[in-house]
Design a protein around this motif. Structure first.
Motif, PDB file in Angstrom:
ATOM      1  N   PRO A 280      36.213  34.240  56.739  1.00 44.38           N
ATOM      2  CA  PRO A 280      37.340  34.971  57.328  1.00 44.38           C
ATOM      3  C   PRO A 280      37.050  36.449  57.527  1.00 44.38           C
ATOM      4  CG  PRO A 280      37.759  34.475  55.009  1.00 44.38           C
ATOM      5  CD  PRO A 280      36.525  33.722  55.402  1.00 44.38           C
ATOM      6  N   ASP A 281      35.935  36.925  56.981  1.00 42.80           N
ATOM      7  CA  ASP A 281      35.574  38.338  57.109  1.00 42.80           C
ATOM      8  C   ASP A 281      34.576  38.571  58.234  1.00 42.80           C
ATOM      9  OD1 ASP A 281      37.145  39.069  54.882  1.00 42.80           O
ATOM     10  OD2 ASP A 281      35.544  38.435  53.535  1.00 42.80           O
ATOM     11  N   ASP A 282      34.542  37.692  59.233  1.00 45.91           N
ATOM     12  CA  ASP A 282      33.591  37.825  60.336  1.00 45.91           C
ATOM     13  C   ASP A 282      33.587  39.228  60.917  1.00 45.91           C
ATOM     14  OD1 ASP A 282      33.823  34.530  61.911  1.00 45.91           O
ATOM     15  OD2 ASP A 282      32.759  35.241  60.154  1.00 45.91           O
ATOM     16  N   ILE A 283      34.767  39.753  61.233  1.00 45.25           N
ATOM     17  CA  ILE A 283      34.865  41.052  61.887  1.00 45.25           C
ATOM     18  C   ILE A 283      34.330  42.140  60.968  1.00 45.25           C
ATOM     19  CG2 ILE A 283      36.424  42.736  62.903  1.00 45.25           C
ATOM     20  CD1 ILE A 283      35.945  40.196  64.557  1.00 45.25           C
ATOM     21  N   ALA A 284      34.625  42.042  59.679  1.00 40.01           N
ATOM     22  CA  ALA A 284      34.184  43.067  58.736  1.00 40.01           C
ATOM     23  C   ALA A 284      32.663  43.160  58.670  1.00 40.01           C
ATOM     24  CB  ALA A 284      34.760  42.787  57.352  1.00 40.01           C
ATOM     25  N   VAL A 285      31.983  42.026  58.790  1.00 34.58           N
ATOM     26  CA  VAL A 285      30.526  42.016  58.653  1.00 34.58           C
ATOM     27  C   VAL A 285      29.830  41.952  60.004  1.00 34.58           C
ATOM     28  CG1 VAL A 285      30.633  40.991  56.356  1.00 34.58           C
ATOM     29  CG2 VAL A 285      30.415  39.507  58.354  1.00 34.58           C
ATOM     30  N   LEU A 286      30.567  42.168  61.078  1.00 34.67           N
ATOM     31  CA  LEU A 286      29.991  42.042  62.417  1.00 34.67           C
ATOM     32  C   LEU A 286      28.747  42.901  62.614  1.00 34.67           C
ATOM     33  CD1 LEU A 286      30.273  40.766  65.237  1.00 34.67           C
ATOM     34  CD2 LEU A 286      31.780  42.664  65.861  1.00 34.67           C
ATOM     35  N   PRO A 287      28.744  44.197  62.238  1.00 39.33           N
ATOM     36  CA  PRO A 287      27.518  44.982  62.432  1.00 39.33           C
ATOM     37  C   PRO A 287      26.344  44.469  61.600  1.00 39.33           C
ATOM     38  CG  PRO A 287      29.402  46.421  62.018  1.00 39.33           C
ATOM     39  CD  PRO A 287      29.827  45.024  61.688  1.00 39.33           C
ATOM     40  N   ILE A 288      26.631  43.923  60.410  1.00 41.31           N
ATOM     41  CA  ILE A 288      25.557  43.403  59.571  1.00 41.31           C
ATOM     42  C   ILE A 288      24.947  42.174  60.224  1.00 41.31           C
ATOM     43  CG2 ILE A 288      24.966  42.618  57.254  1.00 41.31           C
ATOM     44  CD1 ILE A 288      27.452  44.011  56.220  1.00 41.31           C
ATOM     45  N   LEU A 289      25.806  41.301  60.753  1.00 44.59           N
ATOM     46  CA  LEU A 289      25.303  40.131  61.466  1.00 44.59           C
ATOM     47  C   LEU A 289      24.541  40.536  62.723  1.00 44.59           C
ATOM     48  CD1 LEU A 289      28.455  37.859  61.126  1.00 44.59           C
ATOM     49  CD2 LEU A 289      26.230  37.418  60.096  1.00 44.59           C
ATOM     50  N   ALA A 290      25.046  41.567  63.411  1.00 46.25           N
ATOM     51  CA  ALA A 290      24.389  42.031  64.636  1.00 46.25           C
ATOM     52  C   ALA A 290      22.998  42.574  64.350  1.00 46.25           C
ATOM     53  CB  ALA A 290      25.244  43.091  65.319  1.00 46.25           C
ATOM     54  N   ALA A 291      22.767  43.030  63.124  1.00 39.97           N
ATOM     55  CA  ALA A 291      21.445  43.541  62.760  1.00 39.97           C
ATOM     56  C   ALA A 291      20.390  42.447  62.808  1.00 39.97           C
ATOM     57  CB  ALA A 291      21.488  44.164  61.368  1.00 39.97           C
ATOM     58  N   ARG A 292      20.808  41.170  62.776  1.00 43.13           N
ATOM     59  CA  ARG A 292      19.851  40.064  62.845  1.00 43.13           C
ATOM     60  C   ARG A 292      19.356  39.831  64.265  1.00 43.13           C
ATOM     61  NH1 ARG A 292      20.792  34.958  61.681  1.00 43.13           N
ATOM     62  NH2 ARG A 292      18.889  34.758  60.442  1.00 43.13           N
ATOM     63  N   VAL A 293      20.099  40.291  65.245  1.00 44.43           N
ATOM     64  CA  VAL A 293      19.742  40.053  66.637  1.00 44.43           C
ATOM     65  C   VAL A 293      18.575  40.952  66.998  1.00 44.43           C
ATOM     66  CG1 VAL A 293      20.567  40.056  69.023  1.00 44.43           C
ATOM     67  CG2 VAL A 293      22.130  39.475  67.149  1.00 44.43           C
ATOM     68  N   GLU A 294      17.586  40.378  67.669  1.00 43.44           N
ATOM     69  CA  GLU A 294      16.402  41.140  68.062  1.00 43.44           C
ATOM     70  C   GLU A 294      16.496  41.488  69.539  1.00 43.44           C
ATOM     71  OE1 GLU A 294      14.107  42.273  66.237  1.00 43.44           O
ATOM     72  OE2 GLU A 294      14.200  41.151  64.367  1.00 43.44           O
ATOM     73  N   PRO A 295      17.002  42.690  69.889  1.00 46.05           N
ATOM     74  CA  PRO A 295      17.105  43.066  71.296  1.00 46.05           C
ATOM     75  C   PRO A 295      15.756  43.413  71.872  1.00 46.05           C
ATOM     76  CG  PRO A 295      17.697  44.934  69.934  1.00 46.05           C
ATOM     77  CD  PRO A 295      17.414  43.775  68.982  1.00 46.05           C
ATOM     78  N   ALA A 296      15.655  43.273  73.191  1.00 47.99           N
ATOM     79  CA  ALA A 296      14.416  43.669  73.875  1.00 47.99           C
ATOM     80  C   ALA A 296      14.223  45.178  73.739  1.00 47.99           C
ATOM     81  CB  ALA A 296      14.459  43.263  75.336  1.00 47.99           C
ATOM     82  N   GLU A 297      15.314  45.908  73.865  1.00 47.43           N
ATOM     83  CA  GLU A 297      15.245  47.364  73.729  1.00 47.43           C
ATOM     84  C   GLU A 297      16.643  47.850  73.425  1.00 47.43           C
ATOM     85  OE1 GLU A 297      14.215  51.361  76.379  1.00 47.43           O
ATOM     86  OE2 GLU A 297      13.917  49.359  77.206  1.00 47.43           O
ATOM     87  N   VAL A 298      16.780  48.677  72.400  1.00 47.10           N
ATOM     88  CA  VAL A 298      18.081  49.222  72.021  1.00 47.10           C
ATOM     89  C   VAL A 298      17.984  50.730  72.079  1.00 47.10           C
ATOM     90  CG1 VAL A 298      19.793  49.456  70.204  1.00 47.10           C
ATOM     91  CG2 VAL A 298      18.690  47.255  70.579  1.00 47.10           C
ATOM     92  N   ALA A 299      18.925  51.361  72.757  1.00 40.99           N
ATOM     93  CA  ALA A 299      18.937  52.816  72.867  1.00 40.99           C
ATOM     94  C   ALA A 299      20.363  53.283  72.801  1.00 40.99           C
ATOM     95  CB  ALA A 299      18.292  53.263  74.175  1.00 40.99           C
TER      96      ALA A 299
END
Length: 302
Positions: A280-299
């Protein structure tokens, strides 16, 4: 995400550790599965070691790949002109430029920066500064005590960029974690052009129902101002969509009222980063989960 590289180096799991001033949020992953989420009411590495060690032992894991994600109350920031020095010397020059803007002692300052959007000839940067000793203690604990590897130290707002494809049209994200204000991020092609907190928006889900409509109207006004600034001042294409990563209790009401107030589409954020994650805390941990995503380039641009 190529998790195979962890196993080649002897690492057998991933620890995503979200650090804030009040607590430490930990997600333990093995392969693509989240095994457990815990919250430790501490921010110091020494105070968190026992809980982290017990978590790994519980799942018979020994060598974690660790990513630290800093909340905005764990660092200070400032915007200033980019020094006219070679790129490899920018960080060192900035450390002395921010002495009057950052309260951390220079000898204890761990500093990084990214370029910000500019409509003129002046190039500006946004400086991120955290306490070096605090981060060093975390690094030492991860490597020497947990027998893991510290792969990255990130900040929440830049992690959220990973949720947007490089080809995406200009998009605004409204995100709120428990107890905090709504955060407005304006993203185009994985570049962050605007990032700000919307005052008066804390704890939307616990506000009295009779107050919410006026609060949402105020938020809509702030959103419209940001949309106008992005298009007129930064000379970017018009934003077509506002995505909501807000508590479920108020998400539908905010969507309906903002949709009536704005001339852009308003819809909930849907992302593969949290698909299958049923907490139920999906939104709270959203940035932490997003850290797992490997973008081609982040700026970032602002």
């Amino acid at each position: 995400m190529d998790v195979s590289r962890w196993f080649k180096s002897g690492l057998d799991c991933q620890l995503l550790i979200g650090l804030s001033a009040a607590q430490t949020t930990v997600l333990l992953f093995k392969d693509e599965q989240c095994l457990e989420q815990i919250v430790i009411p501490e921010r110091l590495a020494s105070a968190c070691f026992d809980a982290l060690h017990a978590l790994l032992n519980q799942h018979n894991l020994k060598h974690p790949a660790v990513t630290l994600v800093l909340a905005d109350d764990c660092y200070q920031h400032a915007e200033l002109d980019k020094p006219s020095v070679p790129d490899e010397e920018v960080a060192a020059a900035l450390q002395w430029s921010v002495k009057e803007l950052i309260s951390i002692e220079p000898d204890n300052m761990q500093l990084d920066y990214y370029d910000v959007a500019s409509t003129g000839s002046r190039q500006q940067v946004r400086v991120i500064a955290a306490e070096r000793q605090w981060l060093s203690d975390w690094g030492h604990m991860v490597v020497s005590q947990l027998r893991g590897e510290l792969h990255k130290v990130l900040i929440e707002e830049l992690c959220l960029l990973n949720l947007f494809d490089e080809a995406d049209v200009p998009t605004m994200l409204l995100w709120q974690k428990q107890g905090g204000e709504v955060q407005l991020l304006l993203v185009h092609k994985q570049h962050l052009y605007l990032s700000r907190s919307l005052r008066g928006s804390a704890n939307l889900e616990s506000m009295a129902s009779e107050l919410l409509p006026s609060i949402i109207d105020s938020l809509s006004l702030e959103v419209q101002r940001a949309l106008d600034y992005f298009e007129s001042n930064l000379r970017q294409p018009p934003v077509k969509i506002v995505k909501l990563a807000l508590p479920e209790a108020v998400r539908q009401l905010v969507q309906m009222q903002m949709q009536a107030n704005l001339a852009v589409d308003v819809e909930p954020l849907e992302t593969q980063a949290i698909s299958g994650f049923s907490s139920p805390d999906d939104i709270a941990v959203l940035p932490i989960l997003a850290a797992r995503v490997e973008p081609a380039e982040v700026a970032a641009e602002a």
